[in-house]
Motif scaffolding. Structure first.
Motif, short mmCIF file in Angstrom:
data_model
loop_
_atom_site.label_atom_id
_atom_site.label_comp_id
_atom_site.label_asym_id
_atom_site.label_seq_id
_atom_site.Cartn_x
_atom_site.Cartn_y
_atom_site.Cartn_z
N HIS A 1 0.86 -1.20 0.00
CA HIS A 1 0.00 0.00 0.00
C HIS A 1 0.89 1.25 0.00
CE1 HIS A 1 -2.33 -3.26 1.89
NE2 HIS A 1 -3.36 -2.73 1.23
N PRO A 2 1.56 1.53 -1.12
CA PRO A 2 2.55 2.62 -1.14
C PRO A 2 1.97 4.01 -0.92
CG PRO A 2 2.22 1.70 -3.34
CD PRO A 2 1.47 0.83 -2.39
N GLY A 3 0.66 4.18 -1.06
CA GLY A 3 0.05 5.50 -0.85
C GLY A 3 -0.24 5.80 0.60
N GLN A 4 0.02 4.86 1.48
CA GLN A 4 -0.28 5.06 2.90
C GLN A 4 0.99 5.25 3.71
OE1 GLN A 4 -2.91 1.74 3.79
NE2 GLN A 4 -4.62 2.78 2.81
N ARG A 5 0.80 5.69 4.96
CA ARG A 5 1.91 5.89 5.89
C ARG A 5 1.58 5.20 7.20
NH1 ARG A 5 1.90 11.27 7.18
NH2 ARG A 5 -0.23 11.34 6.44
N ILE A 6 2.54 5.19 8.10
CA ILE A 6 2.37 4.56 9.40
C ILE A 6 2.61 5.59 10.50
CG2 ILE A 6 3.36 2.85 11.00
CD1 ILE A 6 1.83 1.50 8.75
N LEU A 7 1.73 5.59 11.49
CA LEU A 7 1.92 6.39 12.71
C LEU A 7 2.35 5.43 13.81
CD1 LEU A 7 1.61 8.93 14.50
CD2 LEU A 7 -0.78 8.27 14.83
N LEU A 8 3.46 5.75 14.45
CA LEU A 8 3.97 4.97 15.58
C LEU A 8 3.64 5.75 16.84
CD1 LEU A 8 7.33 4.21 13.83
CD2 LEU A 8 5.46 2.57 14.18
N GLU A 9 2.70 5.23 17.61
CA GLU A 9 2.13 5.94 18.75
C GLU A 9 2.67 5.33 20.04
OE1 GLU A 9 -2.25 7.34 18.32
OE2 GLU A 9 -2.27 5.60 19.64
N GLY A 10 3.52 6.08 20.76
CA GLY A 10 4.15 5.58 21.98
C GLY A 10 3.26 5.73 23.20
N HIS A 11 3.15 4.66 23.99
CA HIS A 11 2.31 4.64 25.19
C HIS A 11 3.12 4.14 26.39
CE1 HIS A 11 -1.66 5.11 23.16
NE2 HIS A 11 -0.97 4.64 22.14
N CYS A 12 2.68 4.53 27.59
CA CYS A 12 3.32 4.11 28.84
C CYS A 12 2.26 3.65 29.82
CB CYS A 12 4.06 5.29 29.47
SG CYS A 12 5.30 6.03 28.40
N ASP A 13 2.71 2.94 30.88
CA ASP A 13 1.76 2.62 31.94
C ASP A 13 1.59 3.87 32.82
OD1 ASP A 13 3.77 2.59 34.01
OD2 ASP A 13 4.19 0.49 33.59
N TRP A 14 0.78 3.78 33.84
CA TRP A 14 0.38 4.95 34.62
C TRP A 14 1.46 5.48 35.55
CZ3 TRP A 14 0.23 4.74 39.97
CH2 TRP A 14 0.36 3.46 40.54
N ARG A 15 2.50 4.70 35.81
CA ARG A 15 3.53 5.13 36.77
C ARG A 15 4.43 6.20 36.16
NH1 ARG A 15 5.46 -0.86 38.06
NH2 ARG A 15 5.19 -0.92 35.80
N GLY A 16 4.85 7.15 36.96
CA GLY A 16 5.71 8.23 36.49
C GLY A 16 4.91 9.50 36.24
N THR A 17 5.62 10.61 36.13
CA THR A 17 4.92 11.88 35.87
C THR A 17 4.46 11.93 34.42
OG1 THR A 17 6.93 13.03 35.17
CG2 THR A 17 6.41 13.07 37.55
N ALA A 18 3.50 12.80 34.17
CA ALA A 18 2.99 12.96 32.80
C ALA A 18 4.13 13.36 31.86
CB ALA A 18 1.87 13.99 32.78
N GLU A 19 4.98 14.28 32.32
CA GLU A 19 6.09 14.76 31.49
C GLU A 19 7.06 13.62 31.17
OE1 GLU A 19 5.19 16.20 34.42
OE2 GLU A 19 4.13 17.93 33.61
N TYR A 20 7.42 12.85 32.20
CA TYR A 20 8.35 11.73 31.99
C TYR A 20 7.76 10.73 31.01
CZ TYR A 20 11.48 7.85 32.65
OH TYR A 20 12.36 6.83 32.41
N ASN A 21 6.49 10.40 31.19
CA ASN A 21 5.85 9.41 30.34
C ASN A 21 5.71 9.89 28.89
OD1 ASN A 21 5.72 7.43 32.28
ND2 ASN A 21 3.69 8.02 32.97
N LEU A 22 5.50 11.19 28.69
CA LEU A 22 5.48 11.71 27.32
C LEU A 22 6.84 11.51 26.66
CD1 LEU A 22 3.35 14.98 27.55
CD2 LEU A 22 2.86 12.94 26.18
N GLY A 23 7.91 11.76 27.41
CA GLY A 23 9.26 11.55 26.89
C GLY A 23 9.54 10.08 26.60
N LEU A 24 9.10 9.19 27.51
CA LEU A 24 9.32 7.76 27.33
C LEU A 24 8.51 7.25 26.13
CD1 LEU A 24 10.54 5.09 28.23
CD2 LEU A 24 8.68 4.89 29.92
#
Length: 157
Positions: A80-103
């Motif tokens: 499907h050469p006309g499409q792209r991929i989004l890689l969406e990073g997720h974390c568990d609930w532990r850690g601060t919001a800022e840290y988890n966004l970075g992770l």
């Protein structure tokens, strides 16, 4: 209780006793196509078609056991050469919001780097960190393990 009925109110589940029959909810009415295999498609994305990549606690390195999952996006983009991929990073609930966004960002970029190493063009890949936004708070170990992931989302446009 009937498994097709969920009780939801303004403060969450069951504070007011309002019953909603989930069997009446039609995903196509919201512009979504939802098949029995967990694939959710809307006008712009396809979620659940490609497997998520899971990570160890507080790690962003892709485990050898998870690498084969990234062969599928490469194959999909080849077909499907006309499409792209989004890689969406997720974390568990532990850690601060800022840290988890970075992770979450490090996890998404690790998947992107791996995909480019196996021959996927970087212009076909986007990254996004959701951090712990979708994580289940105070979850058990099995749930937290599922929260530590990169979702591989097909972008149709």
């Amino acid at each position: 209780p009937d498994p097709t009925t969920t009780v939801i109110g303004p403060g969450g589940l069951n504070p007011t006793g309002v019953n909603i029959d989930n069997s009446l909810v039609d995903p196509s009415a919201a512009g979504l196509a939802n098949s029995s295999n967990g694939v959710i498609e809307d006008a712009d994305t396809i979620r659940g078609l490609l497997q998520p990549v899971y990570f160890d606690f507080d790690k962003s390195g892709i485990k050898a056991s998870e690498r084969a999952k990234l062969d599928e996006p490469k194959k999909y983009l080849g077909e499907h050469p006309g499409q792209r991929i989004l890689l969406e990073g997720h974390c568990d609930w532990r850690g601060t919001a800022e840290y988890n966004l970075g992770l979450g960002d490090r996890r998404a970029n690790a998947a992107k780097q791996y995909l480019t190493t196996i021959g996927v063009s970087a212009d076909k890949l986007e990254t996004l960190s959701k951090g712990s936004l979708d994580a289940v708070e105070k979850a058990d170990d099995a749930t937290m393990a599922k929260d530590r992931r990169v979702e591989v989302v097909v972008l149709k446009k």
